[in-house]
Scaffold this motif. Structure first.
Motif, PDB file in Angstrom:
ATOM      1  N   MET A  66       0.812  -1.199   0.000  1.00  0.00           N
ATOM      2  CA  MET A  66       0.000   0.000   0.000  1.00  0.00           C
ATOM      3  C   MET A  66       0.856   1.263   0.000  1.00  0.00           C
ATOM      4  SD  MET A  66      -3.257  -0.342  -0.241  1.00  0.00           S
ATOM      5  CE  MET A  66      -3.856   1.202   0.351  1.00  0.00           C
ATOM      6  N   ARG A  67       1.973   1.208   0.679  1.00  0.00           N
ATOM      7  CA  ARG A  67       2.820   2.396   0.744  1.00  0.00           C
ATOM      8  C   ARG A  67       3.297   2.807  -0.635  1.00  0.00           C
ATOM      9  NH1 ARG A  67       8.058   1.457   3.661  1.00  0.00           N
ATOM     10  NH2 ARG A  67       8.851   1.266   1.583  1.00  0.00           N
ATOM     11  N   GLU A  68       3.636   1.814  -1.465  1.00  0.00           N
ATOM     12  CA  GLU A  68       4.110   2.116  -2.809  1.00  0.00           C
ATOM     13  C   GLU A  68       3.007   2.741  -3.656  1.00  0.00           C
ATOM     14  OE1 GLU A  68       4.481  -0.959  -1.455  1.00  0.00           O
ATOM     15  OE2 GLU A  68       6.632  -1.119  -1.149  1.00  0.00           O
ATOM     16  N   ILE A  69       1.789   2.252  -3.491  1.00  0.00           N
ATOM     17  CA  ILE A  69       0.664   2.805  -4.249  1.00  0.00           C
ATOM     18  C   ILE A  69       0.392   4.243  -3.816  1.00  0.00           C
ATOM     19  CG2 ILE A  69      -1.822   2.600  -4.666  1.00  0.00           C
ATOM     20  CD1 ILE A  69      -1.455  -0.437  -4.444  1.00  0.00           C
ATOM     21  N   ARG A  70       0.415   4.496  -2.505  1.00  0.00           N
ATOM     22  CA  ARG A  70       0.185   5.862  -2.020  1.00  0.00           C
ATOM     23  C   ARG A  70       1.291   6.803  -2.504  1.00  0.00           C
ATOM     24  NH1 ARG A  70      -1.141   3.316   3.271  1.00  0.00           N
ATOM     25  NH2 ARG A  70      -3.404   3.203   3.307  1.00  0.00           N
ATOM     26  N   THR A  71       2.523   6.334  -2.494  1.00  0.00           N
ATOM     27  CA  THR A  71       3.642   7.148  -2.956  1.00  0.00           C
ATOM     28  C   THR A  71       3.497   7.479  -4.436  1.00  0.00           C
ATOM     29  OG1 THR A  71       5.079   6.098  -1.330  1.00  0.00           O
ATOM     30  CG2 THR A  71       6.157   7.255  -3.131  1.00  0.00           C
ATOM     31  N   PHE A  72       3.134   6.481  -5.230  1.00  0.00           N
ATOM     32  CA  PHE A  72       2.927   6.698  -6.660  1.00  0.00           C
ATOM     33  C   PHE A  72       1.798   7.686  -6.892  1.00  0.00           C
ATOM     34  CE2 PHE A  72       0.738   5.495 -10.619  1.00  0.00           C
ATOM     35  CZ  PHE A  72       1.740   5.822 -11.518  1.00  0.00           C
ATOM     36  N   HIS A  73       0.704   7.543  -6.158  1.00  0.00           N
ATOM     37  CA  HIS A  73      -0.433   8.453  -6.309  1.00  0.00           C
ATOM     38  C   HIS A  73      -0.020   9.884  -5.963  1.00  0.00           C
ATOM     39  CE1 HIS A  73      -4.601   9.743  -6.395  1.00  0.00           C
ATOM     40  NE2 HIS A  73      -4.437  10.278  -5.198  1.00  0.00           N
ATOM     41  N   ALA A  74       0.715  10.041  -4.867  1.00  0.00           N
ATOM     42  CA  ALA A  74       1.158  11.378  -4.457  1.00  0.00           C
ATOM     43  C   ALA A  74       2.079  12.000  -5.507  1.00  0.00           C
ATOM     44  CB  ALA A  74       1.866  11.302  -3.107  1.00  0.00           C
ATOM     45  N   SER A  75       2.970  11.199  -6.075  1.00  0.00           N
ATOM     46  CA  SER A  75       3.869  11.743  -7.104  1.00  0.00           C
ATOM     47  C   SER A  75       3.094  12.133  -8.361  1.00  0.00           C
ATOM     48  CB  SER A  75       4.980  10.744  -7.435  1.00  0.00           C
ATOM     49  OG  SER A  75       4.462   9.622  -8.104  1.00  0.00           O
ATOM     50  N   CYS A  76       2.071  11.362  -8.708  1.00  0.00           N
ATOM     51  CA  CYS A  76       1.241  11.710  -9.872  1.00  0.00           C
ATOM     52  C   CYS A  76       0.461  12.997  -9.622  1.00  0.00           C
ATOM     53  CB  CYS A  76       0.285  10.573 -10.213  1.00  0.00           C
ATOM     54  SG  CYS A  76       1.104   9.133 -10.901  1.00  0.00           S
ATOM     55  N   VAL A  77      -0.057  13.161  -8.414  1.00  0.00           N
ATOM     56  CA  VAL A  77      -0.790  14.379  -8.069  1.00  0.00           C
ATOM     57  C   VAL A  77       0.142  15.579  -8.131  1.00  0.00           C
ATOM     58  CG1 VAL A  77      -1.968  15.571  -6.167  1.00  0.00           C
ATOM     59  CG2 VAL A  77      -2.569  13.223  -6.730  1.00  0.00           C
ATOM     60  N   ARG A  78       1.347  15.435  -7.603  1.00  0.00           N
ATOM     61  CA  ARG A  78       2.319  16.529  -7.676  1.00  0.00           C
ATOM     62  C   ARG A  78       2.666  16.867  -9.119  1.00  0.00           C
ATOM     63  NH1 ARG A  78       4.774  13.672  -3.513  1.00  0.00           N
ATOM     64  NH2 ARG A  78       6.357  12.882  -4.938  1.00  0.00           N
ATOM     65  N   ARG A  79       2.835  15.865  -9.933  1.00  0.00           N
ATOM     66  CA  ARG A  79       3.172  16.087 -11.345  1.00  0.00           C
ATOM     67  C   ARG A  79       2.030  16.796 -12.081  1.00  0.00           C
ATOM     68  NH1 ARG A  79       5.629  11.147 -13.891  1.00  0.00           N
ATOM     69  NH2 ARG A  79       7.356  11.872 -12.641  1.00  0.00           N
ATOM     70  N   MET A  80       0.789  16.421 -11.768  1.00  0.00           N
ATOM     71  CA  MET A  80      -0.355  17.079 -12.418  1.00  0.00           C
ATOM     72  C   MET A  80      -0.473  18.542 -12.008  1.00  0.00           C
ATOM     73  SD  MET A  80      -3.404  14.289 -12.547  1.00  0.00           S
ATOM     74  CE  MET A  80      -3.120  13.383 -11.040  1.00  0.00           C
ATOM     75  N   CYS A  81      -0.001  18.872 -10.809  1.00  0.00           N
ATOM     76  CA  CYS A  81      -0.044  20.256 -10.323  1.00  0.00           C
ATOM     77  C   CYS A  81       1.252  21.005 -10.621  1.00  0.00           C
ATOM     78  CB  CYS A  81      -0.293  20.271  -8.816  1.00  0.00           C
ATOM     79  SG  CYS A  81      -1.944  19.760  -8.366  1.00  0.00           S
ATOM     80  N   SER A  82       2.183  20.355 -11.269  1.00  0.00           N
ATOM     81  CA  SER A  82       3.503  20.945 -11.587  1.00  0.00           C
ATOM     82  C   SER A  82       4.215  21.427 -10.326  1.00  0.00           C
ATOM     83  CB  SER A  82       3.360  22.098 -12.584  1.00  0.00           C
ATOM     84  OG  SER A  82       2.786  21.653 -13.775  1.00  0.00           O
TER      85      SER A  82
END
Length: 127
Positions: free
Chosen positions: A1-17
């Protein structure tokens, strides 16, 4: 689960630049970025999937293999090194945390509307 949450957070950051340097400097949380994007947390999406699968599973005929496998009981104790979190325990956790109703009430809702999956989808959409 930690890896999925980390990936999700990085994707959210990338979408917000937003890069990690800016996150650390300005104390930007993932929740703030998710609200800006109108995106829910990854835990919400996982909970929806689990509950959707539970509804599908409980509406299945009892002779179907997925239902047999996931509702069967094993008399042997858990082998050493086996995971403590099973599908049943994870579903119970999701129901208690996200939905806030008892498992028995949820099963009654499913059986009352077993032929109408639209009611179940509307219920899941509220999560």
């Amino acid at each position: 689960m930690r890896e999925i949450r980390t990936f999700h957070a990085s994707c959210v950051r990338r979408m917000c630049s937003v890069n990690m340097r800016r996150v650390m400097k300005e104390h930007i949380s993932t929740r703030m970025l998710e609200e800006e994007l109108h995106v829910k947390s990854i835990d919400t999406y996982i909970a929806r999937r689990c509950v959707r699968w539970l509804g599908t599973l409980l509406r299945m005929d009892s002779s179907r293999l997925p239902r047999k496998l996931l509702t069967s009981w094993c008399r042997a104790s858990r082998p050493r090194g086996a995971p403590n979190m099973t599908f049943g325990r994870s579903i119970r956790k999701v129901i208690c945390k996200w939905i806030g109703i008892k498992m028995e009430d949820l099963i009654d809702l499913i059986y009352e509307n077993d032929s109408n999956s639209k009611v179940w989808k509307d219920f899941i959409g509220g999560i």
